[in-house]
Design a protein around this motif. Structure first.
Motif, mmCIF file in Angstrom:
data_model
loop_
_atom_site.group_PDB
_atom_site.id
_atom_site.type_symbol
_atom_site.label_atom_id
_atom_site.label_comp_id
_atom_site.label_asym_id
_atom_site.label_seq_id
_atom_site.Cartn_x
_atom_site.Cartn_y
_atom_site.Cartn_z
ATOM 1 N N TYR A 89 -14.386 82.584 -14.998
ATOM 2 C CA TYR A 89 -13.597 84.101 -15.486
ATOM 3 C C TYR A 89 -12.128 83.161 -14.630
ATOM 4 C CZ TYR A 89 -16.737 86.540 -18.426
ATOM 5 O OH TYR A 89 -17.560 87.006 -19.024
ATOM 6 N N ARG A 90 -12.509 83.165 -12.957
ATOM 7 C CA ARG A 90 -11.124 82.899 -12.424
ATOM 8 C C ARG A 90 -10.747 81.459 -12.598
ATOM 9 N NH1 ARG A 90 -15.344 82.081 -8.452
ATOM 10 N NH2 ARG A 90 -14.594 80.203 -8.202
ATOM 11 N N HIS A 91 -10.844 80.742 -13.772
ATOM 12 C CA HIS A 91 -10.171 79.467 -13.656
ATOM 13 C C HIS A 91 -9.520 79.586 -15.702
ATOM 14 C CE1 HIS A 91 -11.274 78.112 -10.651
ATOM 15 N NE2 HIS A 91 -10.740 77.535 -10.321
ATOM 16 N N MET A 92 -10.235 80.805 -15.989
ATOM 17 C CA MET A 92 -9.585 80.689 -17.516
ATOM 18 C C MET A 92 -8.737 82.387 -17.800
ATOM 19 S SD MET A 92 -12.358 78.081 -19.428
ATOM 20 C CE MET A 92 -11.660 77.832 -20.812
ATOM 21 N N PRO A 93 -7.886 82.874 -17.653
ATOM 22 C CA PRO A 93 -7.665 83.878 -17.338
ATOM 23 C C PRO A 93 -7.666 84.598 -18.697
ATOM 24 C CG PRO A 93 -5.918 82.645 -16.814
ATOM 25 C CD PRO A 93 -7.409 81.535 -17.066
ATOM 26 N N GLU A 94 -7.807 83.796 -20.147
ATOM 27 C CA GLU A 94 -7.873 84.254 -20.995
ATOM 28 C C GLU A 94 -9.151 84.435 -21.805
ATOM 29 O OE1 GLU A 94 -7.227 81.269 -19.813
ATOM 30 O OE2 GLU A 94 -8.449 79.719 -21.537
ATOM 31 N N VAL A 95 -10.598 84.071 -21.483
ATOM 32 C CA VAL A 95 -11.661 84.365 -21.298
ATOM 33 C C VAL A 95 -12.059 85.386 -20.581
ATOM 34 C CG1 VAL A 95 -13.528 83.889 -20.492
ATOM 35 C CG2 VAL A 95 -12.022 82.364 -21.311
ATOM 36 N N GLY A 96 -12.341 86.303 -22.014
ATOM 37 C CA GLY A 96 -13.276 87.779 -21.148
ATOM 38 C C GLY A 96 -14.561 87.424 -21.358
ATOM 39 N N GLY A 97 -14.891 86.623 -21.959
ATOM 40 C CA GLY A 97 -17.000 87.433 -21.906
ATOM 41 C C GLY A 97 -16.938 85.665 -22.484
ATOM 42 N N VAL A 98 -18.296 85.617 -21.243
ATOM 43 C CA VAL A 98 -19.300 84.135 -21.338
ATOM 44 C C VAL A 98 -20.744 84.146 -21.856
ATOM 45 C CG1 VAL A 98 -19.783 82.268 -19.266
ATOM 46 C CG2 VAL A 98 -18.220 83.436 -19.225
ATOM 47 N N VAL A 99 -20.851 83.315 -22.471
ATOM 48 C CA VAL A 99 -22.531 83.336 -22.218
ATOM 49 C C VAL A 99 -23.104 81.866 -22.163
ATOM 50 C CG1 VAL A 99 -24.236 83.386 -23.921
ATOM 51 C CG2 VAL A 99 -22.045 84.732 -24.533
ATOM 52 N N HIS A 100 -25.142 81.940 -21.784
ATOM 53 C CA HIS A 100 -25.234 80.559 -21.345
ATOM 54 C C HIS A 100 -26.662 81.339 -22.009
ATOM 55 C CE1 HIS A 100 -27.540 77.260 -19.706
ATOM 56 N NE2 HIS A 100 -27.458 78.579 -18.573
ATOM 57 N N THR A 101 -27.225 79.811 -23.206
ATOM 58 C CA THR A 101 -27.726 79.538 -23.749
ATOM 59 C C THR A 101 -29.535 78.540 -23.327
ATOM 60 O OG1 THR A 101 -27.841 78.396 -25.525
ATOM 61 C CG2 THR A 101 -27.647 81.301 -25.406
ATOM 62 N N HIS A 102 -30.315 78.225 -23.447
ATOM 63 C CA HIS A 102 -30.586 76.779 -23.557
ATOM 64 C C HIS A 102 -31.757 76.634 -25.114
ATOM 65 C CE1 HIS A 102 -31.833 76.936 -19.441
ATOM 66 N NE2 HIS A 102 -30.696 77.260 -18.939
ATOM 67 N N SER A 103 -30.851 77.181 -26.040
ATOM 68 C CA SER A 103 -31.222 77.179 -27.568
ATOM 69 C C SER A 103 -31.959 75.968 -27.992
ATOM 70 C CB SER A 103 -29.940 77.890 -28.373
ATOM 71 O OG SER A 103 -28.956 76.950 -28.439
ATOM 72 N N THR A 104 -32.288 75.637 -29.320
ATOM 73 C CA THR A 104 -33.445 74.614 -29.028
ATOM 74 C C THR A 104 -32.481 73.668 -29.558
ATOM 75 O OG1 THR A 104 -35.099 76.144 -30.039
ATOM 76 C CG2 THR A 104 -35.585 73.718 -29.755
ATOM 77 N N TYR A 105 -31.857 73.438 -30.813
ATOM 78 C CA TYR A 105 -31.113 72.008 -31.201
ATOM 79 C C TYR A 105 -29.884 72.241 -30.529
ATOM 80 C CZ TYR A 105 -34.126 72.816 -35.432
ATOM 81 O OH TYR A 105 -35.014 72.671 -36.514
ATOM 82 N N ALA A 106 -29.022 73.010 -29.463
ATOM 83 C CA ALA A 106 -28.065 72.440 -29.323
ATOM 84 C C ALA A 106 -28.660 72.144 -27.824
ATOM 85 C CB ALA A 106 -27.715 73.697 -28.742
ATOM 86 N N CYS A 107 -29.894 72.509 -26.621
ATOM 87 C CA CYS A 107 -30.382 71.334 -25.864
ATOM 88 C C CYS A 107 -30.946 69.832 -26.505
ATOM 89 C CB CYS A 107 -31.317 72.225 -25.834
ATOM 90 S SG CYS A 107 -31.055 73.591 -24.558
ATOM 91 N N ALA A 108 -31.601 69.925 -27.532
ATOM 92 C CA ALA A 108 -32.376 68.808 -28.546
ATOM 93 C C ALA A 108 -30.874 67.989 -27.874
ATOM 94 C CB ALA A 108 -32.465 68.248 -29.409
ATOM 95 N N TRP A 109 -29.588 67.601 -28.718
ATOM 96 C CA TRP A 109 -27.696 67.287 -27.992
ATOM 97 C C TRP A 109 -27.275 67.279 -26.971
ATOM 98 C CZ3 TRP A 109 -25.441 64.771 -32.299
ATOM 99 C CH2 TRP A 109 -26.047 65.542 -33.347
ATOM 100 N N ALA A 110 -28.136 68.640 -25.605
ATOM 101 C CA ALA A 110 -27.532 68.132 -24.791
ATOM 102 C C ALA A 110 -28.269 66.907 -23.539
ATOM 103 C CB ALA A 110 -27.571 69.120 -23.919
#
Ligand SMILES: [Zn+2]
Length: 219
Positions: A89-110
């Protein structure tokens, strides 16, 4: 600068309710994952409390923090990812929402540190740096990777997903779409090599998704 009570109540309601969407779409287990929303016009955000199960989240249990991550309102500790949300939020003034997950398939790529290629109409998802929880390094990695990037989601290497949006709902949508494309491209990979899409067509599809799909004003 204090925010009006009605404005905070509306955001508490919205951020609390959006956590149920993470459960509904199978993006989280136990107490992992979190949603936050910026209080428009104020250097404040509303974020999930730490260590509370999804069934027990209520608008009243949401924590109001300033953009340094300090608690302004709330009885519980804020999410352990609060510093990362605040940094975004401090560095991206255009951003109004942030989400964090450990969703399974995305984590397999990460876990492989491999970006999801743009082989379907939806999106490519970049990989951000490996960063330890506890200081600004996760937030910095998210901002560095997503600034000027078309993707609204980043796979933080060996960790999980951070997504952003113009508001909390848009950031949740980006987290859902990220997992969806990560799953589809993963399955395609099991059966062979996905076909590539020409860059000019990717550009046209991107433009179409930005400007044509959905209802005006609705992410
Ligand atoms: Zn995490």
């Amino acid at each position: 600068m204090s925010a009006p009570t009605t404005q905070l109540k509306a955001l508490r309601d919205q951020v609390s309710a959006l956590h149920a969407e993470l459960v509904r779409y199978g993006l989280v287990v136990w107490t992992a994952g979190n949603v936050s929303g910026r209080v428009p016009g104020h250097d404040l955000m509303v974020i999930k409390p730490s260590g509370v199960s999804y069934d027990e989240l209520t608008p009243e249990s949401m924590i109001v923090c300033d953009l340094a991550g300090n608690v302004v309102e709330g009885d519980l500790s804020p999410s352990s990812d609060t510093a990362a949300h605040a940094y975004v939020y401090r560095h991206m003034p255009e951003v109004g929402g942030v989400v964090h997950t450990h969703s399974t398939y995305a984590c397999a790529w990460a876990a492989r540190g491999e970006p999801v290629p743009c082989v379907l109409t939806a999106m490519a998802i970049p990989v951000g740096p490996f960063a330890l929880v506890g200081d600004d390094s996760i937030g910095r990695g998210v901002v560095e990777t997503l600034s000027g990037h078309r993707s609204a989601a980043v796979l933080m290497r060996s960790h999980g997903v951070f997504s952003i949006g113009k508001d909390a709902r848009a950031a949740v949508k980006a987290a859902v779409m990220c997992e969806d494309v990560a799953r589809s491209v993963h399955l395609a990979r099991q059966l062979g090599e996905p076909l590539s899409i020409a860059q000019a067509d990717i550009d046209r599809l991107y433009d179409r998704y930005q400007n044509v799909y959905g209802q005006p004003g609705k992410p």
